[in-house]
Design a protein around this motif. Sequence first.
Motif, mmCIF file in Angstrom:
data_model
loop_
_atom_site.group_PDB
_atom_site.id
_atom_site.type_symbol
_atom_site.label_atom_id
_atom_site.label_comp_id
_atom_site.label_asym_id
_atom_site.label_seq_id
_atom_site.Cartn_x
_atom_site.Cartn_y
_atom_site.Cartn_z
ATOM 1 N N GLU B 103 0.792 -1.236 0.000
ATOM 2 C CA GLU B 103 0.000 0.000 0.000
ATOM 3 C C GLU B 103 0.828 1.292 0.000
ATOM 4 O OE1 GLU B 103 -2.308 -0.060 3.809
ATOM 5 O OE2 GLU B 103 -1.052 -1.768 4.267
ATOM 6 N N HIS B 104 1.868 1.358 0.835
ATOM 7 C CA HIS B 104 2.571 2.638 0.963
ATOM 8 C C HIS B 104 3.563 2.902 -0.173
ATOM 9 C CE1 HIS B 104 0.444 2.558 4.584
ATOM 10 N NE2 HIS B 104 1.167 1.595 5.114
ATOM 11 N N ALA B 105 3.798 1.867 -0.962
ATOM 12 C CA ALA B 105 4.542 2.102 -2.204
ATOM 13 C C ALA B 105 3.552 2.414 -3.318
ATOM 14 C CB ALA B 105 5.370 0.870 -2.557
ATOM 15 N N SER B 299 9.312 -4.708 1.189
ATOM 16 C CA SER B 299 8.444 -4.045 2.179
ATOM 17 C C SER B 299 8.101 -2.606 1.803
ATOM 18 C CB SER B 299 9.054 -4.058 3.593
ATOM 19 O OG SER B 299 9.964 -2.985 3.766
ATOM 20 N N CYS B 300 7.186 -2.030 2.597
ATOM 21 C CA CYS B 300 6.783 -0.630 2.361
ATOM 22 C C CYS B 300 7.927 0.315 2.679
ATOM 23 C CB CYS B 300 5.539 -0.283 3.170
ATOM 24 S SG CYS B 300 5.703 -0.458 4.959
ATOM 25 N N THR B 301 8.928 -0.171 3.380
ATOM 26 C CA THR B 301 10.080 0.669 3.724
ATOM 27 C C THR B 301 11.092 0.696 2.576
ATOM 28 O OG1 THR B 301 9.768 -0.176 5.960
ATOM 29 C CG2 THR B 301 11.731 1.135 5.588
ATOM 30 N N ILE B 329 11.356 -8.824 -2.863
ATOM 31 C CA ILE B 329 9.945 -8.550 -3.145
ATOM 32 C C ILE B 329 9.771 -7.110 -3.650
ATOM 33 C CG2 ILE B 329 7.594 -8.638 -2.233
ATOM 34 C CD1 ILE B 329 8.590 -10.468 -0.012
ATOM 35 N N PRO B 330 9.724 -6.942 -4.975
ATOM 36 C CA PRO B 330 9.417 -5.613 -5.502
ATOM 37 C C PRO B 330 8.036 -5.202 -4.957
ATOM 38 C CG PRO B 330 10.109 -7.117 -7.269
ATOM 39 C CD PRO B 330 9.883 -7.950 -6.045
ATOM 40 N N ALA B 331 7.910 -3.929 -4.559
ATOM 41 C CA ALA B 331 6.731 -3.550 -3.765
ATOM 42 C C ALA B 331 5.444 -3.386 -4.566
ATOM 43 C CB ALA B 331 7.031 -2.273 -2.987
ATOM 44 N N THR B 332 5.546 -3.150 -5.871
ATOM 45 C CA THR B 332 4.317 -2.992 -6.668
ATOM 46 C C THR B 332 4.475 -3.727 -7.995
ATOM 47 O OG1 THR B 332 5.011 -1.020 -7.891
ATOM 48 C CG2 THR B 332 3.986 -0.635 -5.742
#
Lengths: 162, 421
Positions: B103-105, B299-301, B329-332
């Motif tokens: 979500e945050h990415a 992660s979102c970080t 894990i690419p975030a999006t």
Amino acid sequence: MKAKGRVHKFGDNVDTDVIIPARYLNTADHAELASHCMEDIDAGFASRVNEGDIIVAGANFGCGSSREHAPISIKASGVSVVIAKTFARIFYRNAINIGLAILESEDAVAHIDAGDVVEVDFDDGSIINHTKGEIYCAKPFPPFIQEIIEKGGLLNAISGGE
Amino acid sequence: MPMTMTQKILAAHAGVESVSPGDLIRVKLDMVLGNDITSPVAINEFEKAGFCEVFDKTKISMVMDHFVPNKDIKAAEQAKQCRCFAGCHGIVNYFDAGDMGIEHALLPEKGLVKPGDVVIGADSHTCTYGALGAFSTGVGSTDMAAGMATGEAWFKVPSAIRFNLKGALQPGCSGKDVILSIIGKIGVDGALYKSMEFGGVGLHSLSVDDRLCMANMAIEAGAKNGIFEVDEKTLAYCKEHGAGEPCIFEADQNAEYDEVIDIDLSEIVPTVACPHLPENTHPASELTEVKIDQCVIGSCTNGRLSDMEVAAKIFAGRHVAKGVRCIIIPATQEIYKECAKRGYIEIFIDAGCVVSTPTCGPCLGGHMGILAADEVAVATTNRNFVGRMGHVTSKVYLSSPETAAVSAVKGHICDPREVME
């Protein structure tokens, strides 16, 4: 309103991952969440805790995730109130929003031990330690938050219910 | 009365001239966010309270990211409940497997957040969007339900700690090292209930991805929000991602801060947070005896394209150490696709890494990389609490993508500057 029970004591920075580990977040069922309450910090907590018992903890209680499952699991386990030096801000909001009683009192945290029988009077914020014969004071809530608590949580407050 | 950046945004959204720390205010929301874990609780509360309609179909985002692709039947039921609610209420920004991201990415990438916005999200790392000069903060599911119904939320106006940045980061260091250093300095409740406001001449040297990473972890210092001054880089980012018209707020020159902390970016070194709190920070160079079983980069970080780029540079021509699992894990979906286009995925696979579809999965011990008893992980995630990534005796060390990737290659924690040119 009053609460009375035996104390379970914890230290500083009790995080939401130990209150309710994420492996149990695939449910929103209150009883199921309660059965895993505090599992990763005190594996026997859920089976030992009795209705009305009180959690006393140090600073920054509930830090970490925004999961409302954390205060829900504590409330559903029968805990009547959490007394801490300070609360992490999202946990603080969530507890008020779902109607889990919380109080901040450095004095109480400094003097109460595990197993003490403690009584809380929410009207005046007094905390009576029956085991030690001592009385401590909690910081009162601002009136705005008191109103949310009195109306039975945030959604009742905004929807005009209860 | 002079105001901080956060106070100005809150005042504008409360429809008042000015606010002071401690004021209780009701503000209008530009976005209300939830995920597959927190939304079901919010939906239950929303329906129980008798609400029939959401306040604005375009100002609610629901992102299925934590246990998605569904890890078990219960998780599938939760995602299904969100899907049904989003369909029934015509939620425009509903993202499911196939078009989702962490979500945050995802929200910044989709242009759903812009400078001056007020955002609440039922996810503690909602503070990420402060990187773009928005006020954004994590709340619980009941606040999300109330936000979806009314488009408003109540807040106590926070005071602030000002971080004056100067200088520029050395090679091998990133925003993650800065924020870990800061948390190490002020502690996990060092900014409790407060804003962390970042500004100063050094800010301009930080990429938007660095800022997103730093704002993301403001919650790890207990903060209500982290917020960055808006500059050309912010505006260029928002334009590139099709965000709406920005509204730029600047702190008053004489705004009052609880504390002002100077940070010289050139003095930041690769930093690692040791178990079991993000404040237990040490230079990576002092932790070379820590052997690792697993490495997680994502992660979102730290799952953004620049993080993938850093990892790809390190893994190119190298291999993950024997006995170490490395999960990337690419975030999006967009980042995943770009990694494929640029050849990063091939580099990762050749290096012996696992590459996953976007998910929060291992960060919170959900799925896709759970730790066994006594196992040790280095992760670019944001929390290293007891049991966070799996077994209660497992351990998580938090680091930058640079440090994590180099540690995966070496098999133990390592200062990335030893390997990077």
